[in-house]
Design a protein around this motif. Structure first.
Motif, PDB file in Angstrom:
ATOM      1  N   SER A  81       0.844  -1.187   0.000  1.00 12.26           N
ATOM      2  CA  SER A  81       0.000   0.000   0.000  1.00 12.26           C
ATOM      3  C   SER A  81       0.883   1.243   0.000  1.00 12.26           C
ATOM      4  CB  SER A  81      -0.906   0.014   1.226  1.00 12.26           C
ATOM      5  OG  SER A  81      -1.574   1.252   1.347  1.00 12.26           O
ATOM      6  N   ALA A  82       0.527   2.223  -0.825  1.00 11.17           N
ATOM      7  CA  ALA A  82       1.294   3.469  -0.874  1.00 11.17           C
ATOM      8  C   ALA A  82       1.320   4.162   0.487  1.00 11.17           C
ATOM      9  CB  ALA A  82       0.711   4.402  -1.930  1.00 11.17           C
ATOM     10  N   SER A  83       0.301   3.926   1.313  1.00  8.53           N
ATOM     11  CA  SER A  83       0.261   4.552   2.638  1.00  8.53           C
ATOM     12  C   SER A  83       0.921   3.682   3.711  1.00  8.53           C
ATOM     13  CB  SER A  83      -1.189   4.853   3.035  1.00  8.53           C
ATOM     14  OG  SER A  83      -1.941   3.655   3.082  1.00  8.53           O
ATOM     15  N   GLY A  84       1.550   2.583   3.314  1.00  6.31           N
ATOM     16  CA  GLY A  84       2.210   1.695   4.262  1.00  6.31           C
ATOM     17  C   GLY A  84       3.594   2.174   4.653  1.00  6.31           C
ATOM     18  N   ARG A  85       4.222   1.408   5.529  1.00  6.07           N
ATOM     19  CA  ARG A  85       5.583   1.713   5.977  1.00  6.07           C
ATOM     20  C   ARG A  85       6.595   1.082   5.025  1.00  6.07           C
ATOM     21  NH1 ARG A  85       5.515  -0.284  11.989  1.00  6.07           N
ATOM     22  NH2 ARG A  85       7.720  -0.221  11.555  1.00  6.07           N
ATOM     23  N   PRO A  86       7.763   1.712   4.831  1.00  2.00           N
ATOM     24  CA  PRO A  86       8.779   1.141   3.942  1.00  2.00           C
ATOM     25  C   PRO A  86       9.163  -0.277   4.377  1.00  2.00           C
ATOM     26  CG  PRO A  86       9.406   3.351   4.634  1.00  2.00           C
ATOM     27  CD  PRO A  86       8.205   2.962   5.447  1.00  2.00           C
ATOM     28  N   ALA A  87       9.319  -1.158   3.402  1.00  2.00           N
ATOM     29  CA  ALA A  87       9.708  -2.533   3.694  1.00  2.00           C
ATOM     30  C   ALA A  87      10.627  -3.032   2.579  1.00  2.00           C
ATOM     31  CB  ALA A  87       8.480  -3.425   3.809  1.00  2.00           C
ATOM     32  N   CYS A  88      11.711  -3.679   2.972  1.00  2.00           N
ATOM     33  CA  CYS A  88      12.661  -4.207   2.005  1.00  2.00           C
ATOM     34  C   CYS A  88      13.153  -5.567   2.486  1.00  2.00           C
ATOM     35  CB  CYS A  88      13.831  -3.243   1.835  1.00  2.00           C
ATOM     36  SG  CYS A  88      15.014  -3.780   0.588  1.00  2.00           S
ATOM     37  N   THR A  89      12.976  -6.586   1.647  1.00  2.00           N
ATOM     38  CA  THR A  89      13.403  -7.949   1.971  1.00  2.00           C
ATOM     39  C   THR A  89      14.173  -8.516   0.791  1.00  2.00           C
ATOM     40  OG1 THR A  89      11.480  -8.305   3.388  1.00  2.00           O
ATOM     41  CG2 THR A  89      12.603 -10.268   2.582  1.00  2.00           C
ATOM     42  N   GLU A  90      15.288  -9.143   1.090  1.00  2.00           N
ATOM     43  CA  GLU A  90      16.107  -9.796   0.070  1.00  2.00           C
ATOM     44  C   GLU A  90      15.766 -11.279   0.062  1.00  2.00           C
ATOM     45  OE1 GLU A  90      20.824 -10.606  -0.255  1.00  2.00           O
ATOM     46  OE2 GLU A  90      20.224  -8.549   0.250  1.00  2.00           O
ATOM     47  N   LEU A  91      15.466 -11.801  -1.107  1.00  2.00           N
ATOM     48  CA  LEU A  91      15.068 -13.197  -1.255  1.00  2.00           C
ATOM     49  C   LEU A  91      16.081 -13.891  -2.157  1.00  2.00           C
ATOM     50  CD1 LEU A  91      11.543 -14.441  -1.847  1.00  2.00           C
ATOM     51  CD2 LEU A  91      13.261 -15.027  -3.534  1.00  2.00           C
ATOM     52  N   ARG A  92      16.644 -14.994  -1.702  1.00  2.00           N
ATOM     53  CA  ARG A  92      17.615 -15.747  -2.514  1.00  2.00           C
ATOM     54  C   ARG A  92      17.162 -17.209  -2.548  1.00  2.00           C
ATOM     55  NH1 ARG A  92      22.695 -14.397  -3.682  1.00  2.00           N
ATOM     56  NH2 ARG A  92      22.782 -12.944  -1.946  1.00  2.00           N
ATOM     57  N   ASN A  93      16.890 -17.686  -3.759  1.00  2.00           N
ATOM     58  CA  ASN A  93      16.485 -19.077  -3.924  1.00  2.00           C
ATOM     59  C   ASN A  93      17.733 -19.952  -3.916  1.00  2.00           C
ATOM     60  OD1 ASN A  93      15.386 -21.515  -4.511  1.00  2.00           O
ATOM     61  ND2 ASN A  93      14.356 -20.869  -6.369  1.00  2.00           N
ATOM     62  N   VAL A  94      17.741 -20.923  -3.034  1.00  2.00           N
ATOM     63  CA  VAL A  94      18.883 -21.813  -2.902  1.00  2.00           C
ATOM     64  C   VAL A  94      18.733 -23.044  -3.791  1.00  2.00           C
ATOM     65  CG1 VAL A  94      20.193 -23.224  -1.256  1.00  2.00           C
ATOM     66  CG2 VAL A  94      19.307 -21.003  -0.558  1.00  2.00           C
ATOM     67  N   GLY A  95      17.504 -23.518  -3.939  1.00  2.00           N
ATOM     68  CA  GLY A  95      17.315 -24.701  -4.769  1.00  2.00           C
ATOM     69  C   GLY A  95      15.867 -25.112  -4.871  1.00  2.00           C
ATOM     70  N   HIS A  96      15.611 -26.043  -5.786  1.00  2.00           N
ATOM     71  CA  HIS A  96      14.264 -26.576  -5.994  1.00  2.00           C
ATOM     72  C   HIS A  96      14.230 -28.027  -5.537  1.00  2.00           C
ATOM     73  CE1 HIS A  96      14.322 -23.366  -9.232  1.00  2.00           C
ATOM     74  NE2 HIS A  96      13.382 -22.984  -8.396  1.00  2.00           N
ATOM     75  N   LEU A  97      13.084 -28.420  -5.002  1.00  2.00           N
ATOM     76  CA  LEU A  97      12.876 -29.785  -4.547  1.00  2.00           C
ATOM     77  C   LEU A  97      11.517 -30.260  -5.044  1.00  2.00           C
ATOM     78  CD1 LEU A  97      13.868 -29.070  -0.855  1.00  2.00           C
ATOM     79  CD2 LEU A  97      15.335 -30.196  -2.525  1.00  2.00           C
ATOM     80  N   GLN A  98      11.360 -31.577  -5.093  1.00  2.00           N
ATOM     81  CA  GLN A  98      10.064 -32.118  -5.444  1.00  2.00           C
ATOM     82  C   GLN A  98       9.658 -33.113  -4.370  1.00  2.00           C
ATOM     83  OE1 GLN A  98       9.788 -33.765  -9.344  1.00  2.00           O
ATOM     84  NE2 GLN A  98       7.564 -33.825  -9.307  1.00  2.00           N
ATOM     85  N   CYS A  99       8.476 -32.909  -3.805  1.00  2.00           N
ATOM     86  CA  CYS A  99       7.954 -33.794  -2.764  1.00  2.00           C
ATOM     87  C   CYS A  99       7.562 -35.129  -3.382  1.00  2.00           C
ATOM     88  CB  CYS A  99       6.726 -33.156  -2.099  1.00  2.00           C
ATOM     89  SG  CYS A  99       7.093 -31.608  -1.271  1.00  2.00           S
ATOM     90  N   PRO A 100       7.478 -36.188  -2.555  1.00  2.00           N
ATOM     91  CA  PRO A 100       7.074 -37.494  -3.082  1.00  2.00           C
ATOM     92  C   PRO A 100       5.731 -37.469  -3.811  1.00  2.00           C
ATOM     93  CG  PRO A 100       7.937 -37.724  -0.867  1.00  2.00           C
ATOM     94  CD  PRO A 100       7.840 -36.255  -1.138  1.00  2.00           C
ATOM     95  N   ASN A 101       4.836 -36.541  -3.439  1.00  2.00           N
ATOM     96  CA  ASN A 101       3.535 -36.471  -4.107  1.00  2.00           C
ATOM     97  C   ASN A 101       3.580 -35.620  -5.381  1.00  2.00           C
ATOM     98  OD1 ASN A 101       3.658 -33.837  -3.231  1.00  2.00           O
ATOM     99  ND2 ASN A 101       1.849 -33.947  -1.927  1.00  2.00           N
ATOM    100  N   GLY A 102       4.775 -35.132  -5.754  1.00  2.00           N
ATOM    101  CA  GLY A 102       4.945 -34.366  -6.977  1.00  2.00           C
ATOM    102  C   GLY A 102       4.894 -32.856  -6.809  1.00  2.00           C
ATOM    103  N   THR A 103       4.587 -32.373  -5.610  1.00  4.82           N
ATOM    104  CA  THR A 103       4.521 -30.938  -5.361  1.00  4.82           C
ATOM    105  C   THR A 103       5.912 -30.324  -5.430  1.00  4.82           C
ATOM    106  OG1 THR A 103       2.620 -31.242  -3.909  1.00  4.82           O
ATOM    107  CG2 THR A 103       3.805 -29.165  -3.709  1.00  4.82           C
ATOM    108  N   ALA A 104       6.038 -29.240  -6.193  1.00  4.11           N
ATOM    109  CA  ALA A 104       7.314 -28.535  -6.315  1.00  4.11           C
ATOM    110  C   ALA A 104       7.443 -27.515  -5.176  1.00  4.11           C
ATOM    111  CB  ALA A 104       7.398 -27.826  -7.654  1.00  4.11           C
TER     112      ALA A 104
END
Length: 115
Positions: A81-104
């Protein structure tokens, strides 16, 4: 010990992720209490998380930089929201996995720069 002194909030320094069941940061001594409070006030505390996220988050580094606010009604979630407070988060993907049921899922590191 500090936990017996009601004048200093029983040693409670900070609750991480207050809207969830986040961990509590607690001090047992006065010196530890004031040293930790000073670190938070000076924004010298580094908040880093590791999580599993549904779906395939793109590999690499992403900077999430948008003002956030918590609506007065509804679920306790932040929204951009433009009226919200400043927020900054750094996101780094380390890797992909697949669950036994096929969910990524993606293994993701997060570093909060504000909030």
């Amino acid at each position: 010990p500090i936990v017996l002194n009601v004048g200093v909030a029983h040693g409670l320094i900070h609750r991480l992720d207050q809207g969830t069941s986040g961990a509590l940061l607690w001090a047992h001594t006065y010196s530890g209490f004031y040293a930790a409070r000073l670190q938070f006030a000076a924004r010298r505390v580094c908040k880093e998380y590791v999580c599993l996220s549904y779906g395939m988050v793109p590999l690499g580094l992403v900077l999430l930089d948008a003002p956030l606010m918590t609506p007065v009604t509804g679920p306790l979630r932040s929204v951009v929201s433009a009226s919200g407070r400043p927020a900054c988060t750094e996101l780094r993907n380390v890797g992909h996995l697949q669950c036994p049921n096929g969910t990524a899922v993606s293994l993701v590191e997060l570093q909060l720069h504000t909030g």
